[in-house]
Design a protein around this motif. Sequence first.
Motif, PDB file in Angstrom:
ATOM      1  N   LEU A 193     -33.254  11.856   8.365  1.00 32.42           N
ATOM      2  CA  LEU A 193     -33.606  12.457   7.029  1.00 32.42           C
ATOM      3  C   LEU A 193     -34.440  13.845   7.217  1.00 32.42           C
ATOM      4  O   LEU A 193     -33.966  14.925   6.427  1.00 32.42           O
ATOM      5  N   GLY A 194     -34.888  14.052   8.135  1.00 35.25           N
ATOM      6  CA  GLY A 194     -35.574  15.187   8.484  1.00 35.25           C
ATOM      7  C   GLY A 194     -34.787  16.401   8.903  1.00 35.25           C
ATOM      8  O   GLY A 194     -34.577  17.621   8.419  1.00 35.25           O
ATOM      9  N   ARG A 195     -33.604  15.864   9.497  1.00 41.11           N
ATOM     10  CA  ARG A 195     -32.313  16.894  10.029  1.00 41.11           C
ATOM     11  C   ARG A 195     -31.728  17.218   8.827  1.00 41.11           C
ATOM     12  O   ARG A 195     -31.244  18.351   8.643  1.00 41.11           O
ATOM     13  N   ALA A 196     -31.465  16.155   8.044  1.00 44.61           N
ATOM     14  CA  ALA A 196     -30.789  16.611   6.540  1.00 44.61           C
ATOM     15  C   ALA A 196     -31.495  17.498   5.954  1.00 44.61           C
ATOM     16  O   ALA A 196     -30.901  18.508   5.198  1.00 44.61           O
ATOM     17  N   ALA A 197     -32.875  17.461   5.913  1.00 42.16           N
ATOM     18  CA  ALA A 197     -33.545  18.323   5.055  1.00 42.16           C
ATOM     19  C   ALA A 197     -33.434  19.673   5.606  1.00 42.16           C
ATOM     20  O   ALA A 197     -33.461  20.781   4.718  1.00 42.16           O
ATOM     21  N   ASP A 198     -33.633  19.785   6.851  1.00 43.76           N
ATOM     22  CA  ASP A 198     -33.258  21.110   7.448  1.00 43.76           C
ATOM     23  C   ASP A 198     -32.198  21.761   7.090  1.00 43.76           C
ATOM     24  O   ASP A 198     -32.147  22.841   6.672  1.00 43.76           O
ATOM     25  N   GLN A 199     -31.025  21.046   7.168  1.00 45.68           N
ATOM     26  CA  GLN A 199     -29.665  21.496   6.539  1.00 45.68           C
ATOM     27  C   GLN A 199     -29.641  21.939   5.172  1.00 45.68           C
ATOM     28  O   GLN A 199     -29.326  23.061   4.791  1.00 45.68           O
ATOM     29  N   LEU A 200     -30.362  21.392   4.245  1.00 46.93           N
ATOM     30  CA  LEU A 200     -30.352  21.525   2.992  1.00 46.93           C
ATOM     31  C   LEU A 200     -31.129  22.839   3.033  1.00 46.93           C
ATOM     32  O   LEU A 200     -30.808  23.646   1.962  1.00 46.93           O
ATOM     33  N   ALA A 201     -32.490  22.737   3.490  1.00 45.48           N
ATOM     34  CA  ALA A 201     -32.909  24.006   3.519  1.00 45.48           C
ATOM     35  C   ALA A 201     -32.407  25.349   3.908  1.00 45.48           C
ATOM     36  O   ALA A 201     -32.466  26.257   3.221  1.00 45.48           O
ATOM     37  N   ARG A 202     -31.500  25.287   4.983  1.00 46.78           N
ATOM     38  CA  ARG A 202     -30.639  26.422   5.315  1.00 46.78           C
ATOM     39  C   ARG A 202     -30.014  26.903   4.004  1.00 46.78           C
ATOM     40  O   ARG A 202     -29.548  28.103   3.715  1.00 46.78           O
ATOM     41  N   VAL A 203     -29.191  25.818   3.431  1.00 52.41           N
ATOM     42  CA  VAL A 203     -28.400  25.997   2.316  1.00 52.41           C
ATOM     43  C   VAL A 203     -28.979  26.879   1.133  1.00 52.41           C
ATOM     44  O   VAL A 203     -28.378  27.810   0.494  1.00 52.41           O
ATOM     45  N   LEU A 204     -30.195  26.143   0.819  1.00 53.91           N
ATOM     46  CA  LEU A 204     -30.920  26.773  -0.049  1.00 53.91           C
ATOM     47  C   LEU A 204     -31.702  28.165  -0.143  1.00 53.91           C
ATOM     48  O   LEU A 204     -31.862  28.809  -1.013  1.00 53.91           O
ATOM     49  N   LYS A 205     -31.613  28.497   1.171  1.00 54.73           N
ATOM     50  CA  LYS A 205     -32.061  29.740   1.766  1.00 54.73           C
ATOM     51  C   LYS A 205     -30.852  31.011   1.679  1.00 54.73           C
ATOM     52  O   LYS A 205     -31.170  32.148   2.086  1.00 54.73           O
ATOM     53  N   GLY A 206     -29.637  30.377   1.321  1.00 60.16           N
ATOM     54  CA  GLY A 206     -28.511  31.113   1.497  1.00 60.16           C
ATOM     55  C   GLY A 206     -27.619  31.163   2.441  1.00 60.16           C
ATOM     56  O   GLY A 206     -26.506  31.792   2.289  1.00 60.16           O
ATOM     57  N   ALA A 207     -27.663  30.147   3.285  1.00 61.18           N
ATOM     58  CA  ALA A 207     -26.515  30.058   4.322  1.00 61.18           C
ATOM     59  C   ALA A 207     -25.486  29.265   3.840  1.00 61.18           C
ATOM     60  O   ALA A 207     -25.635  28.375   2.882  1.00 61.18           O
ATOM     61  N   LYS A 208     -24.029  29.667   4.215  1.00 59.74           N
ATOM     62  CA  LYS A 208     -22.968  28.983   3.595  1.00 59.74           C
ATOM     63  C   LYS A 208     -22.694  27.519   4.187  1.00 59.74           C
ATOM     64  O   LYS A 208     -22.856  27.526   5.561  1.00 59.74           O
ATOM     65  N   PRO A 209     -22.732  26.555   3.634  1.00 60.30           N
ATOM     66  CA  PRO A 209     -22.450  25.226   4.412  1.00 60.30           C
ATOM     67  C   PRO A 209     -21.085  25.264   5.329  1.00 60.30           C
ATOM     68  O   PRO A 209     -21.374  24.804   6.331  1.00 60.30           O
ATOM     69  N   SER A 210     -20.052  25.812   5.161  1.00 59.27           N
ATOM     70  CA  SER A 210     -19.135  26.067   5.877  1.00 59.27           C
ATOM     71  C   SER A 210     -19.333  26.807   7.423  1.00 59.27           C
ATOM     72  O   SER A 210     -18.702  26.472   8.214  1.00 59.27           O
ATOM     73  N   GLU A 211     -20.611  27.493   7.318  1.00 61.89           N
ATOM     74  CA  GLU A 211     -20.982  28.307   8.426  1.00 61.89           C
ATOM     75  C   GLU A 211     -21.958  27.338   9.088  1.00 61.89           C
ATOM     76  O   GLU A 211     -22.304  28.028  10.425  1.00 61.89           O
TER      77      GLU A 211
END
Length: 94
Positions: free
Chosen positions: A38-56
């Motif tokens: 869940l911590g790893r998933a939260a990190d991924q979500l935080a990256r997306v919310l900060k502007g990262a493109k999920p596909s990248e």
Amino acid sequence: DQIIRFGTERRIPSLFWEAEATERGGTLAYGVNMTRELGRAADQLARVLKGAKPSELPVDTSTEYELVVNKKAAAALGMAIPGSILTRANRVLE
């Protein structure tokens, strides 16, 4: 909990993917640490919310699994867990 009760009543050992099931009376659990995942998933979500493109984002796959053994549950079923399993276990519940 119904599966644990069913197995206990019929003296059938149980294997689960979540460690918490052994704390509730299951015999063995082998799977990922859900808190870590869940911590790893939260990190991924935080990256997306900060502007990262999920596909990248890199594909993130679990690489660590844990084995949890409930010796008390095994003993109640008349089983002895082999020492080779106990030494490999991440946690052994007495």
